[in-house]
Design an enzyme around this catalytic site. Structure first.
Site, PDB file in Angstrom:
ATOM      1  N   ASN B  35       0.827  -1.206   0.000  1.00 16.55           N
ATOM      2  CA  ASN B  35       0.000   0.000   0.000  1.00 16.55           C
ATOM      3  C   ASN B  35       0.858   1.253   0.000  1.00 16.55           C
ATOM      4  O   ASN B  35       0.414   2.324  -0.407  1.00 16.55           O
ATOM      5  CB  ASN B  35      -0.879   0.080   1.266  1.00 16.55           C
ATOM      6  CG  ASN B  35      -1.861  -1.055   1.399  1.00 16.55           C
ATOM      7  OD1 ASN B  35      -2.211  -1.424   2.520  1.00 16.55           O
ATOM      8  ND2 ASN B  35      -2.335  -1.611   0.297  1.00 16.55           N
ATOM      9  N   CYS B 152     -15.887 -27.331 -16.182  1.00 13.94           N
ATOM     10  CA  CYS B 152     -15.132 -28.214 -17.078  1.00 13.94           C
ATOM     11  C   CYS B 152     -13.959 -27.505 -17.744  1.00 13.94           C
ATOM     12  O   CYS B 152     -12.943 -28.131 -18.054  1.00 13.94           O
ATOM     13  CB  CYS B 152     -16.049 -28.828 -18.135  1.00 13.94           C
ATOM     14  SG  CYS B 152     -17.066 -27.621 -18.957  1.00 13.94           S
TER      15      CYS B 152
END
Lengths: 323, 629
Positions: B35, B152
């Site tokens: 940060n 899938c």
């Protein structure tokens, strides 16, 4: 770029910005030496940005002591008279800025840049000036241009809720990324003096009114020997006279320099509209980062922002023949 | 203010300098090292502390007379209800996720408090103003919800690197180091010669298996054997590139010799975090490793996890700041990518994808903060006429780096601010109530504590104070398919969905549909009337997390159509998105160019006759009907 890698500490700290401009750009930033002359709401925003960006060093010059005016829009100076009493703006800002990024060397230099030897400038890659007269800006710009090493020069000024940035990268070559690869781009910047000497009728259509307003006020300040921020509403009649003179000399209709705009700037005097400072300081920060890193299209050569209409506009004030 | 991060720090500082006296600031996060490149109110010594609190303390140093009330809390907590928001004259968002933004939007609408939204990514940013009854709300233009991938694609047919990352992170990492009780789609059956009567889970470590052997076994199973099994299914690969099974013996033959070798050449000190990279001798996170090096990292990471972080195993979730986890996921994803002919990525890039990292710099946040405060002051002065939206661009468009645009009118079909019913196409015979609640109510509609009614009957609600039998009844309902609910839901049924905290109520008309496209409609449900089409975003689905890798600017600016030129004057119509594309603002133009929405016609004023970009100007007397006043 040479093989010097960023330290683990730098990589961790700069991770998010490396994702924006890349490791090579960050390395170049870490070697850059920046000089800022004049500390006000806008230039301290720039200082914060450039220190966070991770430059090699930042040198501040402003011997003035703390005043109410100097404190406005300045988040670097603790509001504690016991802390700031008797100390210069550059000293105080320096102390705060060091905290923002311990990896950047932040120094306070005593003296007035206008009086400095030319050789002093050789230490720097970038020089930013604010709060001084047009004459001083031109002189410093000329000195920068005379040095062997290219020194990028920027002037920034915020008046009321509008402001101006001037950029001089002299002859600048960089790789411009296009959709089909990179192309070498070459830009030729005029000096400040040459830019403002360009006849107004030769300027591109629809140039920002702020350009003209700034020139009128600058001219007036010059004739009165005053610095930015030292005029007031009382000067309006005289400034309007100056406007007429200039417009007549330049064959430009006075409507291009609205009285309301001039009045607004004069009424403000030394006051800045605080939310405009981070906008101008942010744009300037980005420009300096671009110039140091060699990445991204630098703006050429004036930038204007006016909170009244919300536009941030680039104006190219240069002779077509020199492009 | 909501958010004390990148925008928040700049914003709090600018508010203070601009004379704001009473600011409340909410942020649930603590300070991290990454940060510090832009959240300048924080120091190294503050790492781990509350952002809201530290930000307040820092600002008081240069502006001692300001009142700042910090909340180290999640803005979605029930305490921040409509009454809480009613206290304020204006709400300023500096958030990094869609979920919270929508939540705050709804509360501001309910409390009738103006909201100023903003977002930045890299050099791009924007500020938008939302005033109930005057402008659109934040959700009038639908924002894309985080992308999910069909199962899938992740388990069997990856085609992009991000698919490999999701596999490595949400399947493999989770299976190896996460909660054992969690469902996992990874193929686990052992197949190399073991007893075929009783299928075994290859991930269970035998008592005689040392870490090395276990690691090699896992490697060969996930990258070798599993692929061979998948290849056996011809149908899958008819029109797809066949993956190559990868076995350790082919990639790292020397490993066979070092069966029991102790590879611990390095002497790791206590303070350095465990790192497979340093063990293996790789130092540059920007390098793209070879398949062999990726394999070394994979095995070494496994070894280090089991050898030195044994206690954490079974409880770990992926954390982008966990160096070893990132190394593991990178190497696993790369090996899988290699198998499927997808290009490999550096640790640096993989970390960005896996961690949904948004790239960020201080300057853009500073600019945006200034723009927010300019708008906030207008709101306080009730100067609504002059409120505007502003875009901060990387490349100038018509000479502008900062582009003001007039706010848009409310969307009359917006289910959030104008109560229009939605339509849901779903197979009422196969989809369950749980499917509806998770995919539609929580994900798409963004409700956190929903209540679902059919007519006067409550069929589901979320709450802590429910009676046992009521809660049990709801639990039963969740598993039922829609037609089999006590009050059957089928074509023509209208459901009412509410979130009491957000004070949002919305009606959904149900329409039965038999078939859904597995790829395009993986949810097997389609919600209409809310969005015609969603923009595809390159986001890793992190399960519940909605922090998107889509630029924050994109989240807040999915404009379907921007300023349109006044055709009468210039004779040409150009959309903002086209203009941006032409001026090389590729990213910005992608953000802005979306299909749909004939609803969003806007008219604006031309400032000059040769400017075919429409911007705000100061001549209200020439305004058209739809312009806001």
């Amino acid at each position: 770029m040479d093989g010097e890698e960023l330290t683990a500490q730098q990589t961790a700290l700069y991770d998010r910005q490396i994702r924006v401009w890349g490791v090579d750009a960050q390395k170049r930033l870490s070697k850059a030496q920046i000089l800022v002359s004049g500390l006000n709401g806008t230039s301290v925003e720039f200082c914060k940005n450039i220190v966070l960006a991770g430059v090699g060093s930042l040198t501040l010059m402003d011997d003035r002591l703390v005043t109410e005016d100097a404190l406005q829009a300045n988040f670097l100076i603790p509001r504690d008279e016991t802390v700031y009493s008797g100390r210069s703006l550059s000293e105080l800002c320096c102390e705060s800025l060091r905290d923002f990024n311990p990896m950047v060397r932040v120094l306070a230099e005593k003296g007035d840049l206008a009086q400095c030897e030319m050789e002093f400038l050789d230490k720097f890659d970038v020089v930013v000036v604010t709060g001084c007269s047009l004459k001083t800006k031109i002189e410093i710009n000329e000195k920068c241009r005379k040095r062997a090493k290219r020194i990028a020069f920027y002037a920034i000024e915020c008046r009321d809720s509008c402001g101006e940035i001037f950029v001089d990268l002299q002859n600048y070559t960089y790789a411009q990324k296009k959709s089909d690869g990179t192309a070498e781009c070459h830009l030729s910047y005029p000096s400040l003096e040459d830019a403002i000497l360009i006849p107004w009728r030769n300027l591109p259509r629809k140039v920002s009114k702020l350009y003209f307003a700034m020139r009128v006020i600058e001219k007036f300040e010059l004739s009165e020997g005053r610095n930015p921020g030292e005029l007031s509403n009382f000067d309006l009649p005289a400034v309007l006279k100056q406007r007429k003179e200039l417009c007549d000399a330049q064959s430009l209709n006075e409507s291009h320099v609205p009285e309301t705009l001039l009045e607004r700037i004069l009424v403000a005097g030394p006051m800045l509209y605080p939310p405009v400072c981070p906008i101008l300081g942010g744009i300037l920060g980005q420009e300096v980062i671009k110039a140091i890193s060699g990445k991204g299209d630098p703006l050429k050569n004036f930038f204007y922002f006016d909170a009244a209409d919300g536009k941030g506009v680039i104006e190219d004030i240069s002779n077509p023949s020199s492009i | 203010m909501v958010g004390a991060g990148g925008i928040g720090c700049e914003l709090l500082k600018t508010l203070a300098l601009s004379g704001f006296q009473d600011v409340h600031i909410i942020d649930m996060d603590t300070i991290e090292v990454s940060n510090l490149n832009r959240q300048f109110l924080f120091r190294q010594s503050h790492v781990g502390q509350s952002k809201a609190k530290v930000a307040r303390d820092a600002v008081l140093k240069f502006m001692p007379q300001i009142n700042i009330t910090p909340y180290h809390a999640n803005v979605k907590d029930p305490g921040f209800n409509v009454d809480f928001f009613k206290q304020f004259n204006v709400v300023l968002n500096g958030l990094d996720n869609l979920d919270a933004r929508r939540h705050v939007n709804r509360l501001c609408l309910a409390a009738e408090v103006p909201l100023i939204e903003s977002g930045t990514t890299g050099f791009l940013g924007q500020v938008t103003v939302h005033i109930k009854g005057r402008t659109e709300c934040y959700e009038c233009q639908p924002k894309p919800t985080p992308k999910t991938y069909p199962v899938c694609t992740i388990t069997s047919t990856p085609s992009k690197f991000v698919h490999c990352i999701v596999w490595a992170k949400d399947l493999l990492f989770a299976k190896l180091f996460g909660d054992k009780k969690q469902e996992n789609d990874l193929f686990v059956s052992a197949g190399d010669g073991s007893d075929s009567e009783k299928p075994t889970d290859i991930f269970e470590r035998g008592s005689d298996e040392d870490h090395e052997q276990y690691g090699r076994k896992i490697y060969n199973h996930v990258f070798g054997y599993s692929i061979e099994v998948a290849l056996a299914n011809e149908e899958t690969w008819k029109s797809r590139r066949r993956p190559n099974p990868i076995f350790l013996k082919d990639v790292l033959p020397e490993r066979l010799i070092l069966q029991n070798g102790n590879l611990e050449k390095n002497f790791l000190t206590e303070d350095l975090p465990l790192s497979a990279m340093s063990s293996v001798g790789l130092s540059n996170p920007q390098d793209v490793w070879s398949l062999a090096d990726n394999s070394r990292i994979f095995l070494e990471a496994l070894r280090l996890f089991f050898g030195r972080r044994e206690k954490e195993i079974g409880n770990l979730t992926f954390d982008k700041d966990d160096q070893l986890a990132v190394e593991f996921v990178t190497s696993a994803a790369n090996i899988r990518a290699s198998s499927f002919g997808i290009s490999l990525h550096s640790l640096f890039d993989a970390k960005g994808i896996a961690g949904n990292i948004v790239h960020a710099v201080a300057t853009t946040n500073a600019i945006i903060a200034g723009l927010i405060v300019i708008e906030a002051i207008k709101v306080l002065q009730a100067d609504f006429q002059n409120c505007r939206m502003t875009y901060c661009l990387e490349h100038p468009a018509r000479k502008m780096l900062l582009m003001p645009v007039e706010p848009f009118e409310a969307n009359k079909s917006c289910y959030v601010c104008s109560e229009t019913p939605l339509l849901l196409e779903v197979n009422t015979r196969t989809s369950t109530l749980r499917d509806f609640v998770d995919r539609i109510v929580k994900n798409k509609l963004g409700m956190s504590f929903p209540l679902i009614m059919q007519g006067a009957t409550l069929i589901f609600e979320v709450g802590d104070d429910l009676e046992e039998d009521v809660a049990a009844n709801y639990a039963l309902n969740l598993d039922k398919v829609l037609v089999e609910l006590p009050t059957p839901v089928s074509s023509g049924t209208m459901l009412t969905v509410e979130d009491l905290q957000q004070e949002l109520s919305c009606h959904i008309n149900i329409k039965h549909r038999e078939e859904f496209d597995e790829d395009k409609e993986p949810d097997k449900m389609v919600l209409l009337g809310w969005t015609a089409r969603e923009k595809e975003s390159q986001v890793v689905s992190n399960g519940n997390s909605t922090s998107a890798a889509v630029p924050a600017a994109a989240e807040a600016t999915m404009k379907s159509e921007e300023a349109e030129v006044n055709a009468e004057i210039s004779g040409t119509k150009r959309k903002l998105s086209e203009i941006l594309e032409a001026t090389e603002n590729q990213e910005a133009s992608q953000i802005l160019s979306r299909p749909d929405a004939d609803n969003f016609k806007n008219s604006h004023e031309l400032e000059d006759d040769d400017d075919d970009l429409v911007v705000l100007d100061n001549y209200p007397e020439t305004s058209k009907k739809q312009r806001l006043h």
